[in-house]
Design a protein around this motif. Structure first.
Motif, PDB file in Angstrom:
ATOM      1  N   GLY A 142      -1.338  13.576   7.102  1.00  0.00           N
ATOM      2  CA  GLY A 142      -2.518  14.102   7.557  1.00  0.00           C
ATOM      3  C   GLY A 142      -3.541  13.343   7.211  1.00  0.00           C
ATOM      4  N   GLN A 143      -3.334  12.177   6.144  1.00  0.00           N
ATOM      5  CA  GLN A 143      -4.223  11.265   5.664  1.00  0.00           C
ATOM      6  C   GLN A 143      -3.982   9.798   6.234  1.00  0.00           C
ATOM      7  N   ALA A 144      -4.965   8.986   6.398  1.00  0.00           N
ATOM      8  CA  ALA A 144      -4.867   7.712   7.001  1.00  0.00           C
ATOM      9  C   ALA A 144      -4.344   6.614   5.850  1.00  0.00           C
ATOM     10  N   PRO A 145      -3.785   5.564   6.248  1.00  0.00           N
ATOM     11  CA  PRO A 145      -3.354   4.693   5.319  1.00  0.00           C
ATOM     12  C   PRO A 145      -4.714   4.045   4.515  1.00  0.00           C
ATOM     13  N   ALA A 146      -4.403   3.439   3.584  1.00  0.00           N
ATOM     14  CA  ALA A 146      -5.729   2.838   2.910  1.00  0.00           C
ATOM     15  C   ALA A 146      -6.143   1.682   3.819  1.00  0.00           C
ATOM     16  N   GLN A 160       0.953  -1.102  -0.090  1.00  0.00           N
ATOM     17  CA  GLN A 160       0.039  -0.044  -0.020  1.00  0.00           C
ATOM     18  C   GLN A 160       0.879   1.110   0.096  1.00  0.00           C
ATOM     19  N   LYS A 203       2.403   4.817   0.556  1.00  0.00           N
ATOM     20  CA  LYS A 203       2.734   5.856   2.106  1.00  0.00           C
ATOM     21  C   LYS A 203       1.604   7.009   1.975  1.00  0.00           C
ATOM     22  N   PRO A 204       0.742   7.112   2.847  1.00  0.00           N
ATOM     23  CA  PRO A 204      -0.244   8.137   2.801  1.00  0.00           C
ATOM     24  C   PRO A 204       0.529   9.566   2.945  1.00  0.00           C
ATOM     25  N   ALA A 205      -0.139  10.679   2.324  1.00  0.00           N
ATOM     26  CA  ALA A 205       0.205  11.849   2.273  1.00  0.00           C
ATOM     27  C   ALA A 205       0.059  12.376   3.977  1.00  0.00           C
ATOM     28  N   LYS A 215      -5.876   0.179   7.928  1.00  0.00           N
ATOM     29  CA  LYS A 215      -5.450   0.246   9.155  1.00  0.00           C
ATOM     30  C   LYS A 215      -4.650  -1.087   9.794  1.00  0.00           C
TER      31      LYS A 215
END
Length: 299
Positions: free
Chosen positions: A45-49, A39, A41-43, A51
């Protein structure tokens, strides 16, 4: 002892049976493992795809149904049957070349060496099969249009894009994972089989439950060694062409961007899967060997 006599042909056939049992028992958690490992890497402030393991499983079933957990299984079934046949064949060859007499018992280090031989044998089939499986698994997790229609189409497109080198991309990483892990895998299983055999009895007298336990624990110890190189392999095999120059490049980028714990991404589904999948594999192998020994005792 006669039970130490090695038959590569029987090991080849029984290993194929064990491989089919392993895939059937473990593929859903393998799908989750690959999706967690790859998956993006989230930007900030954003949650990962996903959990975690349960969230990944839930999202997969909600979006794709239970069949989504079995996406990409055709490739490992096609690859795993001959791959495990070759794996157990390689292990038997590794044992045979270390025996001075056909009935000699081997030490734990010798069993480890024989297991490493098995790891080399399997990479020839494992590397392209793993690349195709990982690409099919991650495309189902993305929201875009599917690039590959199935394992055969995936193999054709990879060959068209970069020839045989593209199909075998990640071979060094697969060797890095499978050679030491296979040594641990077989040494653990053989040691537990010997330990669990009651005094005065043969390992062929072991109950299915003891065989399941030995096989399951062998799977756990195998993946304790294999998870970090498996993460590197999955990243390298599913990355766009040109993103990484090799496995060391993947390692440097992973540590720099995500830290050392990134090497253990997907560890939870791997460990959950390792016990039942490998327990099923060794039980299938032992049952097939018993049948073959009954059918052709002198082979």
């Amino acid at each position: 002892m006669a039970e130490n006599k090695v038959s590569p042909l029987k090991s080849f056939i029984a290993g194929g049976v064990g491989g089919v049992c392993l895939v059937a028992a473990g593929h859903p958690l393998d799908t989750i493992k690959v999706r967690l490992q790859t998956q993006p890497k989230p930007a900030p402030g954003q949650a990962p795809a996903f959990k975690g393991t349960w969230d990944c499983a839930k999202q997969t079933v909600m979006k794709e149904g239970f069949r989504g957990l079995y996406k990409g299984m055709a490739a490992p079934i096609v690859g795993v049957t001959p791959m495990y046949a070759i794996c157990f064949f390689g292990f038997s060859i590794g044992k045979k070349i270390q025996q001075k007499h056909p009935t000699d018992a081997l030490s734990l280090p010798q069993l480890f060496n024989a297991g490493m031989v098995a790891g080399v044998f399997t990479t020839v089939i494992m590397a392209p099969g793993e690349r195709i499986k990982c690409l099919l698994q991650i495309q189902q997790a993305s929201s875009g249009e599917s690039k590959y229609k199935g394992p055969v189409d995936c193999a054709k497109q990879l060959y068209k894009e970069g020839g045989i080198r593209s199909v075998y991309r990640g071979t060094a990483a697969t060797l890095l994972r499978d050679v030491p892990a296979s040594g641990v895998y077989f040494a653990t299983y053989e040691w537990l089989q010997k330990t669990l055999t009651p005094p005065g009895k043969s390992r062929t007298d072991l109950s299915p439950l003891r065989t399941l336990f030995a096989g399951g624990m062998a799977g756990i110890f195998n993946w304790m060694v294999a998870i970090p190189p498996d993460v590197l392999k999955s990243r390298f095999q599913t990355a766009p062409p040109g993103k990484y120059t090799g496995v060391r490049h993947v390692f440097r980028e992973l540590i720099r961007e995500e830290g050392i714990l990134a090497l253990y991404k997907g560890a939870t589904p791997v460990m959950i899967r390792a016990f039942p999948a490998n327990a099923a594999c060794f039980l299938g192998y032992e049952m097939a060997m018993k049948f073959l020994n009954w059918l052709a005792p002198n082979l």
